[in-house]
Scaffold this active site. Structure first.
Site, PDB file in Angstrom:
ATOM      1  N   GLU A  78       0.872  -1.173   0.000  1.00  0.00           N
ATOM      2  CA  GLU A  78       0.000   0.000   0.000  1.00  0.00           C
ATOM      3  C   GLU A  78       0.911   1.225   0.000  1.00  0.00           C
ATOM      4  O   GLU A  78       1.809   1.327   0.843  1.00  0.00           O
ATOM      5  CB  GLU A  78      -0.892   0.006   1.248  1.00  0.00           C
ATOM      6  CG  GLU A  78      -1.862   1.170   1.204  1.00  0.00           C
ATOM      7  CD  GLU A  78      -2.790   1.261   2.409  1.00  0.00           C
ATOM      8  OE1 GLU A  78      -2.767   0.359   3.265  1.00  0.00           O
ATOM      9  OE2 GLU A  78      -3.525   2.258   2.479  1.00  0.00           O
TER      10      GLU A  78
ATOM     11  N   ARG B 117       5.425 -13.134   9.463  1.00  0.00           N
ATOM     12  CA  ARG B 117       6.081 -11.891   9.114  1.00  0.00           C
ATOM     13  C   ARG B 117       7.442 -11.818   9.807  1.00  0.00           C
ATOM     14  O   ARG B 117       7.707 -12.547  10.759  1.00  0.00           O
ATOM     15  CB  ARG B 117       5.208 -10.703   9.503  1.00  0.00           C
ATOM     16  CG  ARG B 117       4.947 -10.551  10.980  1.00  0.00           C
ATOM     17  CD  ARG B 117       3.815  -9.570  11.273  1.00  0.00           C
ATOM     18  NE  ARG B 117       4.123  -8.216  10.856  1.00  0.00           N
ATOM     19  CZ  ARG B 117       3.467  -7.559   9.899  1.00  0.00           C
ATOM     20  NH1 ARG B 117       2.455  -8.120   9.270  1.00  0.00           N
ATOM     21  NH2 ARG B 117       3.793  -6.330   9.590  1.00  0.00           N
TER      22      ARG B 117
ATOM     23  N   LYS C 256       4.250   0.658   9.619  1.00  0.00           N
ATOM     24  CA  LYS C 256       4.395   1.911   8.885  1.00  0.00           C
ATOM     25  C   LYS C 256       3.793   3.072   9.664  1.00  0.00           C
ATOM     26  O   LYS C 256       4.269   4.200   9.570  1.00  0.00           O
ATOM     27  CB  LYS C 256       3.727   1.795   7.508  1.00  0.00           C
ATOM     28  CG  LYS C 256       4.627   1.090   6.502  1.00  0.00           C
ATOM     29  CD  LYS C 256       4.064   1.154   5.106  1.00  0.00           C
ATOM     30  CE  LYS C 256       2.976   0.128   4.938  1.00  0.00           C
ATOM     31  NZ  LYS C 256       2.548  -0.019   3.539  1.00  0.00           N
TER      32      LYS C 256
HETATM   33  P1  ATP Z   1       2.846  -2.554   8.132  1.00  0.00           P
HETATM   34  O1  ATP Z   1       2.125  -3.543   8.970  1.00  0.00           O
HETATM   35  O2  ATP Z   1       4.294  -2.442   8.406  1.00  0.00           O
HETATM   36  O3  ATP Z   1       2.198  -1.227   8.069  1.00  0.00           O
HETATM   37  P2  ATP Z   1       1.579  -3.511   5.833  1.00  0.00           P
HETATM   38  O4  ATP Z   1       1.310  -4.954   5.863  1.00  0.00           O
HETATM   39  O5  ATP Z   1       0.446  -2.616   6.130  1.00  0.00           O
HETATM   40  O6  ATP Z   1       2.847  -3.177   6.691  1.00  0.00           O
HETATM   41  P3  ATP Z   1       1.691  -3.405   3.029  1.00  0.00           P
HETATM   42  O7  ATP Z   1       2.115  -2.277   2.193  1.00  0.00           O
HETATM   43  O8  ATP Z   1       0.278  -3.797   3.016  1.00  0.00           O
HETATM   44  O9  ATP Z   1       2.166  -3.044   4.469  1.00  0.00           O
HETATM   45  O10 ATP Z   1       2.615  -4.661   2.780  1.00  0.00           O
HETATM   46  C1  ATP Z   1       2.933  -5.150   1.511  1.00  0.00           C
HETATM   47  C2  ATP Z   1       3.317  -6.589   1.624  1.00  0.00           C
HETATM   48  O11 ATP Z   1       4.434  -6.740   2.491  1.00  0.00           O
HETATM   49  C3  ATP Z   1       2.198  -7.409   2.189  1.00  0.00           C
HETATM   50  O12 ATP Z   1       2.053  -8.586   1.414  1.00  0.00           O
HETATM   51  C4  ATP Z   1       2.651  -7.724   3.585  1.00  0.00           C
HETATM   52  O13 ATP Z   1       2.176  -8.975   4.011  1.00  0.00           O
HETATM   53  C5  ATP Z   1       4.162  -7.726   3.456  1.00  0.00           C
HETATM   54  N1  ATP Z   1       4.763  -7.385   4.730  1.00  0.00           N
HETATM   55  C6  ATP Z   1       4.550  -6.282   5.470  1.00  0.00           C
HETATM   56  N2  ATP Z   1       5.249  -6.328   6.624  1.00  0.00           N
HETATM   57  C7  ATP Z   1       5.930  -7.506   6.615  1.00  0.00           C
HETATM   58  C8  ATP Z   1       6.821  -8.153   7.526  1.00  0.00           C
HETATM   59  N3  ATP Z   1       7.168  -7.598   8.685  1.00  0.00           N
HETATM   60  N4  ATP Z   1       7.319  -9.358   7.187  1.00  0.00           N
HETATM   61  C9  ATP Z   1       6.998  -9.919   6.008  1.00  0.00           C
HETATM   62  N5  ATP Z   1       6.157  -9.377   5.110  1.00  0.00           N
HETATM   63  C10 ATP Z   1       5.623  -8.179   5.406  1.00  0.00           C
HETATM   64 MG    MG Z   2      -1.271  -3.951   4.733  1.00  0.00          MG
END
Ligand code: ATP
Ligand code: MG
Length: 565
Positions: free
Chosen positions: A44, A270, A280
């Site tokens: 995102e 994760r 984020k």
């Molecule tokens: P955050 O929780 O840090 O805000 P998010 O999941 O909201 O991250 P996205 O932009 O939706 O951020 O993430 C893009 C991709 O990266 C998704 O498929 C998510 O599962 C993966 N991702 C995010 N954080 C991690 C992590 N700590 N380990 C592995 N994959 C991750």
């Molecule tokens: Mg997300």
């Protein structure tokens, strides 16, 4: 699958197998999806990518390459209020820097807004979705709890024609935010809360960074994600474990809307790192409250921050290979990441001499008008890196820490009357200490052993070796010494604000440092080992005549120590 040895990974070898690669290999063998493998990385654009994203990027792009498939870069841009083109740009830069290529396959969920809307109308006509006009509070109240079933909304049995009319008017902008939502009609008593008539669309009068004001209703993640996957022909939709409970909804959306394509969601754990926050939202707070100097501050766990800090893409990929992919949550020691960076830099960073806190040395028995060149090794790990010449003269700088007037036992550096080897040069003896009126040491008067470089005493051994620079030729620099941003291994543990766990000493800017003349010409991103001090890289803040260096990591490898290496 046996548990992975975290140190089994190699920089250049293929990633070891894991449960996801086993599933993909089986699917390919049995001809599921006609043997095709398509993955996607779906950020995102509401922040910069962090090291957790790197795990997902390495997995998605890695699986695609290994199985002869494709990986799409898809911006999951369904929430206009938090998203921005700055993030869209930085995400592309970071994925590319990590070494991955999506070719022509860059997509936006917003490209599918019209298709998603069409599927929603279809759901309404099929009696699978309805417009709910309860308030947000009422909807929450009706949802029930983990132990109590939810209750049906009084709008749940609206006829399809009425739902369609309301939904079209929602799109047309007739209603303010929050007045109606479109919900899936599934089961308000499902033990899985995600299946209790989840929201598919909400009204949001907000300008979208790509579609402008064309829309005032936006789909939810749970609705847009599976259909986006299907429309792109994604076969394996890899996501983190918190989406496991959403999988029935993912499958429901695919079953009910019947888009072309049958993607399969698979969850993995994760990446969690100690001493690090990775959400984020929390990283944005650090930026907005000016606790750090932007998303690429070298203390940030973002890809941009690590890049500026001097980490290499190879080291980050190697780290991701070492931690592997599994289904069980765990916390990785940030020392492993630092160890991986050190190992990579040890192989390729050129060595240099720098003095961070200079103390002047005058060699009284060295001729005033003489400068000689001594030979220094550029990288002991890589003979092809060759050697260079360093000027040596009567006046030098040494590190303040390498001198003690009253040394403790086992201090093998310089003190009154003691001798040290100057790296690549002569043996030096401290004869006298010069102090200012306050009693602070400002200069050392020394002597050198003229035969100790190439002469008859060249093999004479003394206990310590220290680094130095010739005072006349050395250039000035600023050095930024970074430490962990958080002092707690689990920042924000137990729900407290992680900002209360900040390490007050996470950045120290030292000016008046001395560097080898050639380093003044280095370009941002160049990486070095400053001998005895650590790995450093040139910062983009550098200006001609005013170079700035970031300390990437120290030379002390706490990970190797723990592992008994
Ligand atoms: P955050 O929780 O840090 O805000 P998010 O999941 O909201 O991250 P996205 O932009 O939706 O951020 O993430 C893009 C991709 O990266 C998704 O498929 C998510 O599962 C993966 N991702 C995010 N954080 C991690 C992590 N700590 N380990 C592995 N994959 C991750
Ligand atoms: Mg997300």
């Amino acid at each position: 699958m046996p548990p992975m040895d975290p140190l089994a990974g190699t920089t250049t070898g293929p990633a070891s197998s894991d449960f996801i690669r086993t599933i993909v290999a089986d699917d390919q063998r049995t001809g599921k999806h006609a043997g095709r493998v398509v993955t996607r990385f779906p950020p995102e654009p509401n922040g910069y990518l962090h090291i957790g994203h790197a795990k997902s990027i390495c997995l998605n792009f890695g699986v695609a390459v290994e199985f002869g498939g494709f990986c799409n870069l898809r911006f999951d841009d369904t929430n206009p209020t938090k998203e921005d083109v700055e993030y869209v740009d930085s995400i592309q830069e970071d994925v590319r820097w990590l070494g991955f290529d999506w070719g022509e396959r860059m997509f936006y969920a917003s490209d599918y807004f019209e298709a998603l809307y069409g599927y929603a109308e279809q759901l309404i006509l099929d009696g699978k979705a309805y417009v709910d006009s309860l308030t947000a509070d009422e909807i929450r109240e009706h949802r029930g709890t983990l132990t109590d079933p939810g209750r049906n909304s009084r709008y749940r049995e609206r006829p399809a024609t009425e739902n369609l009319d309301l939904f079209r008017r929602m799109r047309a902008g007739e209603f303010p935010d929050g007045v109606h939502v479109l919900r899936a009609k599934i089961d308000m008593s499902s033990p899985n809360m995600n299946m209790r008539d989840p929201t598919l669309y909400r009204i949001r009068h907000a300008t979208h960074h790509r579609t402008g004001d064309a829309w005032c209703i936006y789909p939810t993640y749970d609705y847009a994600h599976p259909i986006s996957d299907a429309l792109e022909g994604v076969t394996h939709s890899l996501c983190t474990l918190e989406f496991e409970d959403h999988r029935p909804l993912y499958d429901w959306v695919i079953e009910q809307t019947r888009p072309p394509g049958q993607p399969q969601q698979i969850e993995f754990a994760r990446l969690n790192l100690n001493f690090t926050v990775m959400s984020k939202r929390k990283l944005l707070a650090l930026v907005e409250q000016n606790i750090v100097n932007g998303w690429d501050d070298p203390r940030m766990p973002t890809i941009a921050g690590f890049r500026r800090r001097g980490f290499t893409p190879e080291a980050i990929r190697d780290f991701c290979a070492r931690i592997g992919v599994a289904k069980k949550e765990n916390v990785i020691d940030v020392a492993l990441l630092e160890h991986t960076v050190r190992e990579d830099l040890n192989r390729r960073a050129l060595r240099a001499l720098a003095v961070v806190r200079p103390l002047k040395v005058v060699i009284e028995n060295y001729p005033e008008d003489r400068t000689e060149q001594v030979q220094a090794i550029n990288n002991p790990e890589d003979p092809s890196a060759g050697t260079r010449l360093l000027p040596f003269s009567r006046e030098l700088f040494i590190e303040r820490d390498d001198f003690m007037e009253v040394p403790p036992k086992k201090f093998f550096r310089l003190s009154p009357g003691s001798e040290v080897r100057l790296r690549y040069a002569y043996i030096l003896k401290c004869e006298r200490v010069v102090k200012d009126p306050s009693g602070a040491v400002i200069e050392l008067r020394c002597s050198y052993d003229p035969g100790s470089l190439n002469g008859e005493t060249a093999n004479r051994r003394v206990k310590g070796t220290i680094h130095w620079l010739s005072a006349r030729e050395a250039k000035d620099a600023e050095v930024r010494i970074y430490d962990r941003l958080f002092q707690s291994s689990d920042p924000g543990e137990g729900g407290r604000d992680p900002l209360t766990d900040l390490n007050p000493g996470s950045l120290e800017r030292v000016s008046g440092c001395k560097i080898e003349p050639a380093l003044a010409e280095s370009a941002p991103g160049d990486r070095f080992q400053f001998e005895r001090l650590g790995y450093f890289c040139t910062d983009p803040d550098s200006r001609p005549g005013a170079p700035v260096f970031n300390r990437t990591v120290t030379l002390k490898d706490s990970w190797a120590r723990i592992q008994g290496k």
